[in-house]
Design an enzyme around this catalytic site. Structure first.
Site, PDB file in Angstrom:
ATOM      1  N   CYS A  93      21.246 -34.269 -46.871  1.00 28.66           N
ATOM      2  CA  CYS A  93      21.943 -34.369 -48.148  1.00 28.66           C
ATOM      3  C   CYS A  93      23.347 -34.978 -47.999  1.00 28.66           C
ATOM      4  CB  CYS A  93      21.977 -33.018 -48.842  1.00 28.66           C
ATOM      5  SG  CYS A  93      22.303 -33.132 -50.619  1.00 28.66           S
ATOM      6  N   ARG A 130      21.009 -34.412 -62.636  1.00 26.95           N
ATOM      7  CA  ARG A 130      20.900 -34.264 -61.198  1.00 26.95           C
ATOM      8  C   ARG A 130      19.428 -34.317 -60.794  1.00 26.95           C
ATOM      9  NH1 ARG A 130      25.332 -32.771 -58.522  1.00 26.95           N
ATOM     10  NH2 ARG A 130      24.139 -31.896 -56.783  1.00 26.95           N
ATOM     11  N   HIS A 192      16.636 -29.885 -48.419  1.00 26.65           N
ATOM     12  CA  HIS A 192      17.181 -28.612 -47.956  1.00 26.65           C
ATOM     13  C   HIS A 192      16.030 -27.611 -47.815  1.00 26.65           C
ATOM     14  CE1 HIS A 192      21.395 -29.662 -48.929  1.00 26.65           C
ATOM     15  NE2 HIS A 192      20.956 -30.156 -50.071  1.00 26.65           N
TER      16      HIS A 192
END
Length: 248
Positions: A93, A130, A192
């Site tokens: 990320c 997002r 993640h």
């Protein structure tokens, strides 16, 4: 055998449990009788990428990226040289974004990266959605699952190999179905979760690349009982596919 894992900025870049990637590597190595040392590298610490077997960096929000960027830039040439010499790395990320050339924030400000991967990340603006949710990606290491939450959109330069192709989720930019990037044994990804505990094949691929680089191509890894890890993998996969089937 032993495995030396450098973990960059573990106290700062640890979004969504990315520290679990280091723990997964150590656990999987030690279950096979391979000593594993996790070496934290914080801002200002001495660090030689050529003296370790594997490199990790996790995710962080924009303010964390700005905090580490000046220190990371100083380390950039040595990290690129080590990656070109075969050093395995996993950048997640925010770490992935800073392993590209730059991250351009929603206000046009630039956080410079170190150019391990030939890519650029741009934020589309403060009102843009997002990219959030569970992800399934087809990769050379098999199917990989994880969780993404990023505002920036990453665009690979022509010739830059992605980590994989998105089956479910957003990936690099929610448009071209690519996810992450690869350069030699280095992998960048938005996933993640933390990533490696629920993707044991990927964890083992990184361990094997690290050990073969140090000890030679005859190194093999005996199989482990991965029932729990594969159960977590399947649960994440099912969640991603359920979400992908929902009507927009």
């Amino acid at each position: 055998m032993e495995l030396r894992v450098a973990h960059l900025y573990p106290g700062v870049m640890n979004l969504y449990g990315d520290r679990g990637n280091a723990l997964a590597l150590r656990t999987r190595a030690e279950r096979r009788g391979i000593a594993c040392t996790i070496i934290p590298v914080n801002i200002g610490d001495p660090f030689d990428p050529g003296a370790v077997d594997l490199l990790l960096i996790g995710g962080g929000q924009d303010r964390e990226q700005r905090r580490i960027a000046p220190d990371l830039l100083q380390r950039g040439p040595a990290i690129r040289e080590a990656v070109d010499a075969g050093l395995p790395a996993l950048a997640v990320c925010g770490g992935y974004q800073l392993f590209g050339h730059r991250y351009i924030d929603h206000d046009g400000s630039i956080i410079p990266g170190i150019g391990v991967f030939d890519l650029e990340t741009r934020h589309p603006g403060p009102i843009a959605d997002r990219c959030i949710g569970d992800v399934v990606v087809e990769t050379p290491f098999g199917e990989v699952v994880g969780f993404e939450n990023h505002g920036g959109r990453t665009y690979l330069a022509p010739g830059q190999e992605p980590f994989g192709a998105v089956v479910a989720g957003f990936g690099n930019n929610a448009a071209d179905r690519t996810e992450g990037a690869r350069r030699g044994n280095a992998i960048g990804t938005y996933l993640h979760g933390s990533l490696l505990p629920k993707n044991p094949a990927l964890a083992d691929a990184l361990i094997l690349a690290a050990l073969r680089r140090r000890y030679g191509d005859r190194v093999t890894l005996p199989p482990l009982d991965d029932v729990a890890a594969l159960r977590a993998h399947e649960a994440a996969r099912a969640a991603a596919l359920r979400r992908a089937r929902r009507p927009a």
